[in-house]
Design an enzyme around this catalytic site. Structure first.
Site, short mmCIF file in Angstrom:
data_model
loop_
_atom_site.label_atom_id
_atom_site.label_comp_id
_atom_site.label_asym_id
_atom_site.label_seq_id
_atom_site.Cartn_x
_atom_site.Cartn_y
_atom_site.Cartn_z
N LYS A 82 22.27 44.06 107.62
CA LYS A 82 22.47 44.65 106.29
C LYS A 82 23.87 45.27 106.18
O LYS A 82 24.37 45.87 107.14
CB LYS A 82 21.39 45.72 106.08
N SER A 157 16.24 47.53 99.32
CA SER A 157 17.67 47.31 99.33
C SER A 157 18.13 46.29 100.37
O SER A 157 19.30 45.91 100.38
CB SER A 157 18.40 48.64 99.58
N SER A 181 12.49 49.38 101.52
CA SER A 181 13.68 48.54 101.50
C SER A 181 13.70 47.47 102.58
O SER A 181 14.53 46.56 102.52
CB SER A 181 14.95 49.39 101.61
#
Length: 487
Positions: A82, A157, A181
């Site tokens: 990420k 996310s 997320s």
């Protein structure tokens, strides 16, 4: 029988192929590079990469193996992480234009440890601004589409993480989770995701400057194409913080049961806070019947009696101060000024969000006290049940809506519009109380033809049990799903 191509294998199998000479770290990287170059433009999941540097690393990993040295369970596996993780040589922006050019000079602890386990980190994946949405778009990298349907969200996310895995652009991923997320993108994209017990994975190097505080509720966790990858990845990175964890040792309990028929689980299908799509409830009931056929005990019930609306508000009171603390001082002051203007009967999402994000310590401490009451209730529940099964969101992946402010968005559930943000209930049910949660694919929706998953919630430090249950579901009923066009 057709052999599974490398890009559809899980990371554990790719590592075995490399160790046993069926492929090399260089060849595995070249396959991922080819796919990223050809297919990533369709979804914009991988937003930064260094294939030249990764090739040098792959060559070194192959040489080590030639000399008889294997670094760990992911030796030679090409992977991404990420965008919010610090990775040497990459910028870390959290999707914020003000952070452009913020180059990392050291790896986050999670990245350092997964590299020590042999993984070859070649790139980063997309996020929403400040990691605060169930869509993944920002003014630095643009928006990411779901490989099942690019007009739909991949989640957030860690949306780029799940999309890259589902599309076969990466073999393993690490995301983070404060509002589902990790779990939510895994659900939308048909892969596996695990939200660890709070505190067992160091967050050093996964924070937005100037903060270096780990923050309440938030965790770092893996996403993968198999449950066994989740376990191996978690064990590779879990443990003490290198500075503030001195003196303690993590010893995660091993699963006590290894057969679906031995489990006693509860199934929670809905709550007064959020409506759940009928096809999703049907899929979970179908899973329950399959489990019963395997001999498992499945009781459709809530885990305990509680005011779920107040429970949900307490989740906001506990995690929103963390996200609001990332705001510039003037933006935070704006929220405080807006709270002063709110009427007492305003229960809109904006009002709830603004009040929670600017809460006094006195009120936060009261919510924290209630949290420990909830934790006692969960502990009592897990004396009678092994796990809780429940939805991960309100529905399958919804159409992207990157134009409206989050506060006023709606999604369609059961033929009518409902507030977009209500489904955060399923994030907070385990997140607020520090419990582990694993998202495991259970098939495609009967109407939507989009991936659905079950959220598997376990007791405190019961991470290996939730992951093992996900693996048993995978072995019995099927695992990660492949979107058309990415075979």
């Amino acid at each position: 029988m057709t052999e599974t191509p490398l890009h559809r294998r899980d990371a554990t199998q790719i590592a075995a192929d490399i160790r046993e000479g069926r492929t090399t770290a260089v060849e595995a990287l070249e396959i991922m590079q080819d796919r990223v170059e050809r297919l990533n433009p369709q979804i914009n999941a991988v937003i930064a990469h260094d294939f030249e540097g990764a090739k040098v690393a792959a060559e070194g990993l192959d040489k080590l193996l030639d000399r008889g040295y294997c670094l760990g369970p992911f030796h030679g596996v090409p992977m991404t992480v990420k965008e919010s993780y610090n990775v040497t040589g990459f910028q870390t922006t959290w999707g914020d234009p003000a952070m452009k050019g913020n180059m990392a000079d050291a790896d986050a602890v999670v990245v350092e440890r997964i590299k020590r386990a042999g993984a070859n980190v070649f790139g980063k994946t997309n996020v929403p601004l400040n990691l605060t949405d169930w869509q993944s778009y920002n003014d630095v990298y643009g928006g990411t589409g779901n490989p099942w349907d690019p007009t739909r969200t991949p989640g957030g996310s860690s949306g780029g993480s799940a999309a890259a895995l589902a599309a076969g652009l990466s073999a393993l991923e690490f995301g983070s989770d404060i509002g589902a997320s990790v779990r939510n993108p895994a659900h939308y994209c048909g892969v596996f995701g695990h939200k660890p017990t709070y505190g067992i994975v160091p967050k050093r190097g996964h924070w937005k400057k100037p903060s270096n505080a780990p923050g309440d509720v938030a965790v770092c966790g893996p996403l993968a194409r198999s449950a066994r990858d989740l376990e191996a990845a978690l064990l590779a990175v879990a443990g003490d913080d290198p500075i503030y964890g001195a003196g303690w040792t993590l010893n995660l309990p091993k699963p006590e049961k290894d057969d679906l028929g031995d489990f006693k689980v509860a199934l929670m299908l809905g709550s007064p806070v959020t409506e759940t799509e009928a096809e999703y409830q049907d899929a979970l009931r179908d899973l329950a019947e399959k489990l019963r056929a395997e001999g498992a005990t499945v009781d459709e019930r809530d885990p305990f009696e509680v005011d779920w609306e107040e429970y949900h508000l307490d989740y906001f009171r506990l995690f929103r101060p963390v996200t609001h603390a990332r705001l510039p001082a003037d933006a935070y002051q704006w929220f405080r000024d807006e709270v002063a203007k709110l009427s007492d009967d305003d229960d809109s999402y904006f009002a709830m969000n603004a009040r929670a994000g600017t809460i006094s310590y006195y009120d936060w401490a009261a919510a924290d006290q209630r949290r420990y009451g909830y934790r006692d209730k969960w502990n009592a529940f897990f004396q009678d049940y092994d796990l809780l099964l429940c939805p991960q969101a309100a529905s399958a992946a919804f159409p992207r809506n990157e134009d409206q402010p989050r506060e006023i968005r709606e999604i369609e559930i059961n033929g009518h519009k409902v507030p977009y943000n209500d489904q955060l209930f399923w994030a907070g049910i385990s997140g607020a109380v520090y419990l582990p949660g694993t998202a495991a694919p259970i098939g495609l929706g009967a109407q939507s033809n989009l991936p659905l998953s079950v959220q598997i919630i376990g007791p405190y430090l019961g991470d290996l049990t939730t992951i093992r249950f996900a693996q048993l579901i995978e072995e019995s009923f099927g695992g990660a799903l492949c979107p058309p066009g990415y075979e």
